[in-house]
Design an enzyme around this catalytic site. Sequence first.
Site, PDB file in Angstrom:
ATOM      1  N   SER A   1      28.766 -57.471  20.840  1.00  0.00           N
ATOM      2  CA  SER A   1      28.481 -56.786  22.100  1.00  0.00           C
ATOM      3  C   SER A   1      29.244 -55.465  22.181  1.00  0.00           C
ATOM      4  O   SER A   1      30.445 -55.409  21.902  1.00  0.00           O
ATOM      5  CB  SER A   1      28.883 -57.661  23.287  1.00  0.00           C
ATOM      6  OG  SER A   1      28.818 -56.919  24.495  1.00  0.00           O
TER       7      SER A   1
ATOM      8  N   HIS B   1      30.095 -54.127  24.839  1.00  0.00           N
ATOM      9  CA  HIS B   1      31.066 -54.265  25.919  1.00  0.00           C
ATOM     10  C   HIS B   1      32.443 -54.654  25.386  1.00  0.00           C
ATOM     11  O   HIS B   1      33.463 -54.309  25.978  1.00  0.00           O
ATOM     12  CB  HIS B   1      30.579 -55.287  26.947  1.00  0.00           C
ATOM     13  CG  HIS B   1      29.478 -54.774  27.812  1.00  0.00           C
ATOM     14  ND1 HIS B   1      29.699 -53.972  28.911  1.00  0.00           N
ATOM     15  CD2 HIS B   1      28.137 -54.945  27.748  1.00  0.00           C
ATOM     16  CE1 HIS B   1      28.550 -53.670  29.488  1.00  0.00           C
ATOM     17  NE2 HIS B   1      27.578 -54.255  28.802  1.00  0.00           N
TER      18      HIS B   1
ATOM     19  N   HIS C   1      22.925 -48.905  31.031  1.00  0.00           N
ATOM     20  CA  HIS C   1      23.992 -49.164  30.058  1.00  0.00           C
ATOM     21  C   HIS C   1      24.474 -47.846  29.449  1.00  0.00           C
ATOM     22  O   HIS C   1      23.801 -47.244  28.613  1.00  0.00           O
ATOM     23  CB  HIS C   1      23.475 -50.098  28.956  1.00  0.00           C
ATOM     24  CG  HIS C   1      24.522 -50.477  27.944  1.00  0.00           C
ATOM     25  ND1 HIS C   1      25.133 -51.708  27.920  1.00  0.00           N
ATOM     26  CD2 HIS C   1      25.054 -49.788  26.905  1.00  0.00           C
ATOM     27  CE1 HIS C   1      25.989 -51.770  26.921  1.00  0.00           C
ATOM     28  NE2 HIS C   1      25.961 -50.594  26.277  1.00  0.00           N
TER      29      HIS C   1
ATOM     30  N   TYR D   1      18.311 -59.111  25.892  1.00  0.00           N
ATOM     31  CA  TYR D   1      19.191 -58.455  26.861  1.00  0.00           C
ATOM     32  C   TYR D   1      20.674 -58.744  26.687  1.00  0.00           C
ATOM     33  O   TYR D   1      21.500 -58.109  27.351  1.00  0.00           O
ATOM     34  CB  TYR D   1      18.784 -58.849  28.283  1.00  0.00           C
ATOM     35  CG  TYR D   1      17.483 -58.221  28.733  1.00  0.00           C
ATOM     36  CD1 TYR D   1      17.454 -56.924  29.254  1.00  0.00           C
ATOM     37  CD2 TYR D   1      16.288 -58.915  28.620  1.00  0.00           C
ATOM     38  CE1 TYR D   1      16.255 -56.347  29.657  1.00  0.00           C
ATOM     39  CE2 TYR D   1      15.077 -58.344  29.025  1.00  0.00           C
ATOM     40  CZ  TYR D   1      15.072 -57.061  29.540  1.00  0.00           C
ATOM     41  OH  TYR D   1      13.892 -56.482  29.931  1.00  0.00           O
TER      42      TYR D   1
ATOM     43  N   ASP E   1      28.092 -50.716  32.397  1.00  0.00           N
ATOM     44  CA  ASP E   1      26.832 -50.804  33.135  1.00  0.00           C
ATOM     45  C   ASP E   1      27.071 -50.206  34.515  1.00  0.00           C
ATOM     46  O   ASP E   1      28.102 -50.480  35.146  1.00  0.00           O
ATOM     47  CB  ASP E   1      26.388 -52.263  33.273  1.00  0.00           C
ATOM     48  CG  ASP E   1      26.032 -52.890  31.933  1.00  0.00           C
ATOM     49  OD1 ASP E   1      25.702 -52.152  30.992  1.00  0.00           O
ATOM     50  OD2 ASP E   1      26.100 -54.131  31.833  1.00  0.00           O
TER      51      ASP E   1
ATOM     52  N   GLU F   1      17.529 -50.353  28.638  1.00  0.00           N
ATOM     53  CA  GLU F   1      18.560 -50.575  29.658  1.00  0.00           C
ATOM     54  C   GLU F   1      19.046 -49.220  30.176  1.00  0.00           C
ATOM     55  O   GLU F   1      20.028 -48.663  29.655  1.00  0.00           O
ATOM     56  CB  GLU F   1      19.733 -51.379  29.089  1.00  0.00           C
ATOM     57  CG  GLU F   1      19.374 -52.813  28.724  1.00  0.00           C
ATOM     58  CD  GLU F   1      20.598 -53.657  28.358  1.00  0.00           C
ATOM     59  OE1 GLU F   1      21.724 -53.107  28.359  1.00  0.00           O
ATOM     60  OE2 GLU F   1      20.429 -54.851  28.079  1.00  0.00           O
TER      61      GLU F   1
END
Length: 273
Positions: free
Chosen positions: A181, A183, A242, A174, A190, A239
């Site tokens: 990443s 992100h 996401h 996860y 998210d 996910e």
Amino acid sequence: MNKNRTSSLAIIAALSVALLSGCEPPSLSGLLSSESNGQPAGEGTQATTVEPNKEETTRPQRATLAETIKDVDGVPTVTNATDLSVVVNKQRALPGDYIPPDLVEPNVPFPFDEKVEKRLLRAEAAQALEELFAKAKTEGIELYAVSGYRSYKTQKSLYETYVRTQGAEHAAAYSAVPGKSEHQTGLAMDVSGHDASTRLEESFGETPEGLWLAANCADSGFVIRYLKGKEDTTGYAYEPWHLRYVGKEMAKEIMAGGLTLEDYFSEAAIARK
């Protein structure tokens, strides 16, 4: 006088005038064509339509995954970090010092009040998120932005916390190791619905908000990055919360085909062979 003789005399006269005046003589083919059908040039003629080169009108080929990676001190590192289509995963790291160049805060609801970095997205993605949330609201769907940009430092701290509290296996499923990443690209967010109990949980995918996102996110340029059944391809568990911004054209192709970013660029590579 014979028509052909008249044309010949006109051509000779035109050439003579040009030579005497020191000008470049007119094209013989041009003179001949102007005399065709007894019509002077520019009268009764039609412009020739040039067909566009098919290769010029087709969409330019996208770079393959192999063309956007290089080894940096033993780490496979992307060479197109600022591209909206950049692929970052467990095998493809961002440059160690990468910070997105145009981070801004989208004007959307958050479930917290703190002014922290996870509110941020790159400018184009932020504008697209505002569009997505506005569309959702008109259709009775309430969405919240939960976690966007994360710096290398923040991701390092988060990953270490996951390992310490939930074990290495859960962390690997996860959370990304620092530098790998999505992100950190500033292109991922998210999201959640109003019900906090489904926030960052797989069950979010079955909520009205989760179902709406899957059906509509591509219209604003987003994809569900980590799909169910694609864990072996993405390296991460499903996910449904996401979102990853890639632009409308690519997003629609990816979501319509049930693809991951890895699938998409693998297909592009095959098409070029």
